[in-house]
Design a protein around this motif. Structure first.
Motif, short mmCIF file in Angstrom:
data_model
loop_
_atom_site.label_atom_id
_atom_site.label_comp_id
_atom_site.label_asym_id
_atom_site.label_seq_id
_atom_site.Cartn_x
_atom_site.Cartn_y
_atom_site.Cartn_z
N ARG A 165 0.83 -1.21 0.00
CA ARG A 165 0.00 0.00 0.00
C ARG A 165 0.86 1.26 0.00
O ARG A 165 0.52 2.24 -0.65
N LYS A 166 1.96 1.21 0.75
CA LYS A 166 2.86 2.38 0.85
C LYS A 166 3.48 2.68 -0.52
O LYS A 166 3.49 3.81 -0.98
N LYS A 185 2.74 6.12 -3.14
CA LYS A 185 3.73 6.95 -3.84
C LYS A 185 3.50 6.90 -5.35
O LYS A 185 3.66 7.89 -6.05
#
Lengths: 236, 112
Positions: free
Chosen positions: A171-172, A176
């Motif tokens: 998810r991170k 981005k």
């Protein structure tokens, strides 16, 4: 069959666009309908259904008997990244009836030795997709999680309205990625369609299992075209 | 296992029919419009036939093509479409791995 309609139908098929040849079995007259064309009444409803299912067949509409011959382009899968998951995905996708191409400019990854019997491009997506454009009957899975390689292809898939777009990464990583795609001018409603994390949530762990999850998600996207979106899978 | 996302133009019946038409040939197009039981070719499959009896594609596993080709000659001649109905022989059904037999309906029309 009207010769002009045959020519038009073949032109659509060559261009990988969906079309239906509608024949009135009573008087033998026919017409060609493209996906998205508006046709009124019961016949129009049957046409919409036929585009979704891909099944040809007879229908009775407005008291007449019509035959709908549905010509859908062969769905195909473009994979960005000649990675371990792709090695498992390649034979599976082909068995399931989704011809596959793999693009990866890293020549150490994109080798015939690692990918026997696969259409493989050891080039940048920018170059390959110019010659082999994406379309609405193509699924794109971005599996490198390297922005230099994945991002251009993801933007191109959004522009071409691919029926499935998936991107590997947490998810991170995806948050981005969303920022970068926005900066490239991709609309947010398009970005929301990207399946990330990629693959149906079946608890996949190994590359082969992740390949199954990705392929299942591609198939679900293809078979539910035009219907309300199913909840996104959460995995990988 | 390699399959392709693009038309195989040398074997595609509708592409062949268009080519024949461009060369000034009279052409009939046969289409499977309905199947029951273990029909070997799906609804929508085409057989295309020219006036000399040359043909491409298929509407069955090979058992009714002969009959369709001879009907096509009449259709090319008259310009009137015909609906044909066949029971697929049990032997053929056996060969395609289904022993229950099947029936197909084939629509034959002239191109133009």
């Amino acid at each position: 069959m009207d010769p002009l309609h045959l020519k038009k139908l073949n032109a659509e098929r060559r261009a990988r666009r969906a079309a239906i040849l509608v024949t009135d079995l009573g008087d033998g007259r026919d017409r060609m309908v493209r996906e998205g064309d508006t046709v009124a009444g019961e016949l129009g409803e049957a046409i919409v259904k036929a585009f979704r299912s891909g099944n040809s067949g007879s229908v009775v509409a407005e008291g007449r008997n019509f035959f709908l011959n549905v010509h859908l382009p062969q769905p195909r899968l473009v994979v960005i990244g000649a990675v371990h998951i792709s090695q498992a995905l390649a034979p599976m996708a082909q068995i399931a009836g989704y011809p596959l191409e793999i693009i990866d400019p890293r020549t150490a990854f994109a080798t015939d030795d690692r990918f026997p019997d696969v259409t493989l491009f050891a080039e940048w997506p920018e170059d390959v997709l110019k010659a082999h454009p994406l379309d609405g009957y193509t699924a794109l899975a971005a599996l490198t999680h390297d922005p230099k390689i994945d991002d251009f292809a993801l933007k191109a898939a959004l522009d071409a309205d691919c029926f499935y777009i998936g991107a590997l990464g947490s998810r991170k990583t995806h948050a981005k990625r969303v920022e970068r795609l926005m900066a490239m001018g991709a609309p947010s409603e398009g970005i929301e369609k990207i399946h990330a994390p990629i693959g149906l949530d079946i608890g996949s762990a190994s590359p082969g299992e992740i390949a199954v999850a990705v392929l299942a998600e591609v198939i679900r996207a293809f078979r539910s075209r035009g219907t309300a979106r199913l909840p996104k899978g959460q995995a990988a | 296992m390699q399959n392709t996302a693009h038309l195989d133009e040398s074997r595609d019946p509708l592409i062949i029919a268009e080519g024949w038409m461009k060369n000034g040939k009279d052409v009939a197009i046969a289409t499977v419009v309905e199947t029951w039981g273990s029909a070997p070719r799906p609804v929508g499959s085409h057989l295309v036939i020219d006036a000399e009896g040359n043909f491409h594609g298929s509407v069955s596993g090979g058992c009714v093509e002969g009959a369709v080709v001879s009907e096509a000659a009449d259709v090319i001649e008259s310009g009137k479409p015909r609906m044909l109905e066949f029971g697929v022989a049990d032997e053929t059904a056996w060969q395609v791995g289904l022993s229950c037999g099947g029936r197909i309906k084939v629509y034959v029309e002239r191109l133009g």
